[in-house]
Each structure stands twice: as C-alpha cells, then as structure tokens.
Design an enzyme around this catalytic site. Structure first.
Site, PDB file in Angstrom:
ATOM      1  N   HIS A 190      30.435  31.976  40.911  1.00  0.00           N
ATOM      2  CA  HIS A 190      29.767  31.412  39.727  1.00  0.00           C
ATOM      3  C   HIS A 190      30.483  30.175  39.179  1.00  0.00           C
ATOM      4  O   HIS A 190      29.916  29.433  38.388  1.00  0.00           O
ATOM      5  CB  HIS A 190      29.614  32.478  38.638  1.00  0.00           C
ATOM      6  CG  HIS A 190      30.873  32.872  37.930  1.00  0.00           C
ATOM      7  ND1 HIS A 190      31.547  34.045  38.192  1.00  0.00           N
ATOM      8  CD2 HIS A 190      31.586  32.249  36.959  1.00  0.00           C
ATOM      9  CE1 HIS A 190      32.602  34.149  37.413  1.00  0.00           C
ATOM     10  NE2 HIS A 190      32.644  33.060  36.648  1.00  0.00           N
ATOM     11  N   ASP A 220      30.558  37.690  44.371  1.00  0.00           N
ATOM     12  CA  ASP A 220      30.971  36.643  43.445  1.00  0.00           C
ATOM     13  C   ASP A 220      32.219  35.908  43.939  1.00  0.00           C
ATOM     14  O   ASP A 220      33.155  35.638  43.180  1.00  0.00           O
ATOM     15  CB  ASP A 220      31.214  37.207  42.035  1.00  0.00           C
ATOM     16  CG  ASP A 220      31.255  36.097  40.981  1.00  0.00           C
ATOM     17  OD1 ASP A 220      30.805  34.972  41.274  1.00  0.00           O
ATOM     18  OD2 ASP A 220      31.755  36.359  39.875  1.00  0.00           O
ATOM     19  N   GLY A 329      37.165  30.258  31.653  1.00  0.00           N
ATOM     20  CA  GLY A 329      38.000  29.319  32.406  1.00  0.00           C
ATOM     21  C   GLY A 329      39.013  30.033  33.289  1.00  0.00           C
ATOM     22  O   GLY A 329      39.570  29.452  34.220  1.00  0.00           O
ATOM     23  N   ASN A 330      39.282  31.326  33.004  1.00  0.00           N
ATOM     24  CA  ASN A 330      40.166  32.131  33.869  1.00  0.00           C
ATOM     25  C   ASN A 330      39.456  32.581  35.150  1.00  0.00           C
ATOM     26  O   ASN A 330      40.107  33.025  36.100  1.00  0.00           O
ATOM     27  CB  ASN A 330      40.662  33.384  33.141  1.00  0.00           C
ATOM     28  CG  ASN A 330      41.919  33.139  32.348  1.00  0.00           C
ATOM     29  OD1 ASN A 330      41.935  33.223  31.118  1.00  0.00           O
ATOM     30  ND2 ASN A 330      42.999  32.834  33.058  1.00  0.00           N
ATOM     31  N   SER A 331      38.101  32.486  35.155  1.00  0.00           N
ATOM     32  CA  SER A 331      37.351  32.933  36.326  1.00  0.00           C
ATOM     33  C   SER A 331      37.836  32.232  37.597  1.00  0.00           C
ATOM     34  O   SER A 331      37.976  30.998  37.626  1.00  0.00           O
ATOM     35  CB  SER A 331      35.856  32.647  36.131  1.00  0.00           C
ATOM     36  OG  SER A 331      35.333  33.461  35.113  1.00  0.00           O
ATOM     37  N   ALA A 348      35.530  38.326  35.418  1.00  0.00           N
ATOM     38  CA  ALA A 348      34.692  38.569  34.243  1.00  0.00           C
ATOM     39  C   ALA A 348      35.554  39.019  33.080  1.00  0.00           C
ATOM     40  O   ALA A 348      36.590  39.672  33.267  1.00  0.00           O
ATOM     41  CB  ALA A 348      33.636  39.637  34.556  1.00  0.00           C
TER      42      ALA A 348
END
Length: 388
Positions: A190, A220, A329-331, A348
């Site tokens: 994503h 993902d 932003g940590n994704s 998530a």
C-alpha cells in the site's frame, strides 16, 4: 698362632684395602657359584687372613663382608640390581592444539556438557558477535551494546529507508528495508501501490529513484529496487519470526510523518493476529485523497474497520502485534528484535475512526507482517509478484 679372621671394623684401611666386589668380574661372580659363607681351613700364615691389594691374589676369608646385594638363588632370575636399569624410550610427544583451535575444542566440549547458554559462552570467549536467541542465531549488534535500544538503532538504522511514492492521487510516505547490496528493498504494497514515481532516501540523506519489481497485495508486500544503487549499502539481517514470543522486546524504525529514521521500542503484545487489508489499489488512492497520504492504510481487526473503509476486496494475514509506537509513515519499516534482526515489516496501526493524518497517533496497537512470511514470498516478488 694368629686368628684366621678379623672382626668387624678390623679390615686394613688405606691403599692396600680393596673390596672383593671392586676387583674383576671373576671375583664378583664367585659368590653365586659357591655357598654363602663357606668354611675354609685355618691358615698358619697371617697373609691368608688379610686382603691383598694385588689383583692376582686370591681373597678367601672365612667371614667375608656382606654383599651389597642379596645373593642370587639357585635357578632364580637375576635381580634388577645386577643390571643397569634401562629406561624405556620416551613416547613421542603429543601435539597439543594451540590458540583458536584449542579454544574451539574446549567450547565444543562445553557445548555437549551444558547445552543452553553455550553460544553465549562461545561468543564471550572468541569475541565473536554470534549469540543464540529465541528468534535467530545471528546478532548484528556489537557485544558492548547488546540488548540495548541504542545498540539496535545504531546497527540497523542504516538499512532502513524513507519511501516517497507519487501517484495521480497525490504523494504518500512510507518506509522500507534494504535486503540486498544490489539495492532491493522490501516495503508494504500500500506504500507504493499505483505509484508513477518512487524516491528513496537513505539514512545518509542521499536520494535515489527506485522501480517496482513485484507486488503481492494479498500479503500487503512489495519489492522495489534502487536504480544506480550505490556501493556499500547496509543490508538488514532477516531473522526468524517463528521464534518470537509474547513479551519479547522489540524496536521499530521508520519515517512517521516524514521524520526519517525515527526509533521507538516496546514488546511483542500478541502473535498470529488476523489483520484484514484492502487489495484494491483504488481504495488506497481514495484514502490518500481523503487525507491519509502519510502511509496510513485502512484495515480490519476484531470485526472492526480502522483508518477508513477497506472496501469489498480484502485479504487477511497473520500479524505480530506490538505496543511499539507506530504512526503514519512507519508502514513498510522494520520491527526488530534485540539482536538487531528484522522479525517483521510494520504494516498497520490503529487510530481513531475520525482521525486524519495530522491527528492520528499511536495508541499502542500496531501490527507487522512476520518476516518468515516475507522470506517465503521473495521469489514470487522477484518474479513480478502475484498481482502481475
């Protein structure tokens, strides 16, 4: 008439005295051939009662001095005193291992004896950075900083990047993990979904263009690669998420809200959480247009939706739950054990349903894709991914 013998202590002294046992071999061998202390007739000459210094004289006293050894018995084997003792030839010296070989051998013996904990002893003895743990057998953190958040951050931060993806819906920011020296980077699908341009900023501040190699929306995950990758990239060590336990300390590194290289810490709160995410590319773009442009992604957990509508096309995967602070932003960033090994890819984080990118924040509910899931999917991603 003189006596034919002299009592004890009456033997002549000086140059004329010579023991019968110091004369020739013939005289020394006389005793075994005759009975001990045999009788002899008395002599009328006093010369017969004295020892002569001449080697040719016969010495034949009635009371000879006691021999220095026990006379041999008839038929008995000669005693050891009659012969010169023979020392056995020294055995060839056994070569002993020296230096590291001897040390390794000693540690190997200790391993068989004490089992658990041997790897730590091995590390301390050899100076090696290798140590056993619950999740992996490799440690990338220096021994002096082992088990500290600062040590993990110092060792792993150079392998974590910030990703900026531009699409027709806007721009999103996420994170990624360098997994090869050639510039391969693993991140969330994503983060780069639908991107027309991808920029990657390294920990040293330098930026490079990257292209998508493969995507897998069902997990993902996405694999991107730097174009004209520089030499000397710091590659992350992928651990073993099967060994992770609830309560294990962890560190998260990423770029929340574009703050490159942000470090947070916590524990593993739970294992095998069912997390459901959207597989529809347009769903993510719609979320970006609504203000979730910093990598925030809608997902379902426990029958509820978070961070927006996941849409009708979804997929569910087993996730690690952590209370380490994760923010938009940590994704795509790293969840790391205290040995510095990547055990999950952060994917998530919970925020209130009405929260926007500017107001969303961590409440201690974050989720990461187990690294074993990532490793099992790498070949598929390198081949273009399951979405190709």
């Amino acid at each position: 008439m003189t006596e034919s013998f002299r009592r004890s202590g009456e033997y002549p002294q000086g140059d004329q005295h010579q023991s019968a046992y110091t004369q020739g071999d013939a005289q020394q061998s006389a005793y075994p051939q005759q009975p001990y202390a045999s009788a002899h007739p008395a002599s009328s000459s006093s010369d017969s009662s004295t020892f002569s210094g001449s080697s040719g004289s016969s010495v034949n006293p009635e009371w000879p001095p006691p021999p220095a050894y026990e006379p041999a018995q008839q038929g008995a084997a000669p005693t050891a005193l009659l012969t010169e003792p023979v020392s056995p030839a020294p055995a060839a010296p056994r070569k002993r291992a020296k230096g590291p070989l001897a040390l390794l051998a000693a540690v190997a013996i200790a391993a068989a004896a004490v089992g658990g904990g041997t790897a730590y002893a091995f590390q301390e003895l050899t100076g090696s950075d290798t140590v056993a743990s619950s999740s992996t057998s490799t440690s990338v953190v220096p021994t002096s900083e082992k088990g500290t958040v600062a040590g993990v951050a110092k060792a792993v931060s150079p392998s974590i990047v910030e990703i900026s993806a531009t699409s027709n819906a806007g721009q999103s920011t996420g994170s990624g993990v360098i997994i090869t020296s050639g510039g391969e980077i693993i991140t969330n699908n994503h983060v780069v979904s639908g991107a027309s341009e991808i920029k990657v900023q390294l920990s040293n501040g330098k930026s490079y263009t990257a292209k998508v190699v493969g995507t897998d929306s069902k997990k993902d995950l996405a694999l991107i690669k730097l174009e004209n990758a520089p030499s000397g990239l710091t590659v992350a060590t992928l651990g073993d998420s099967a060994g992770v336990k609830v309560g294990d300390q962890v560190v998260a590194i990423g770029s929340p809200e574009g703050l490159t290289g942000t470090v947070t810490s916590g524990i593993v709160s739970a294992l095998n959480r069912d997390v459901t995410v959207s597989t529809d590319e347009s769903q993510g773009q719609q979320q970006q247009q609504q203000g979730g442009g910093s990598g925030q992604w809608p997902f379902e957990f426990g029958g509820q939706e978070f961070n927006g509508d996941t849409g009708s096309s979804t997929t569910t995967y087993k996730a690690l739950q952590t209370d380490a602070s994760l923010n938009p932003g940590n994704s795509g960033g790293a969840l790391i054990d205290m040995n510095g090994n990547i055990i999950g890819i952060n994917s998530a984080m919970y925020s209130a349903a009405d929260a926007t990118s500017s107001s969303a924040g961590s409440v201690g509910l974050g989720f990461a894709i187990p690294i074993n899931t990532v490793k099992a999917d790498l070949d598929t991603l390198r081949a273009g991914g399951s979405d190709s």
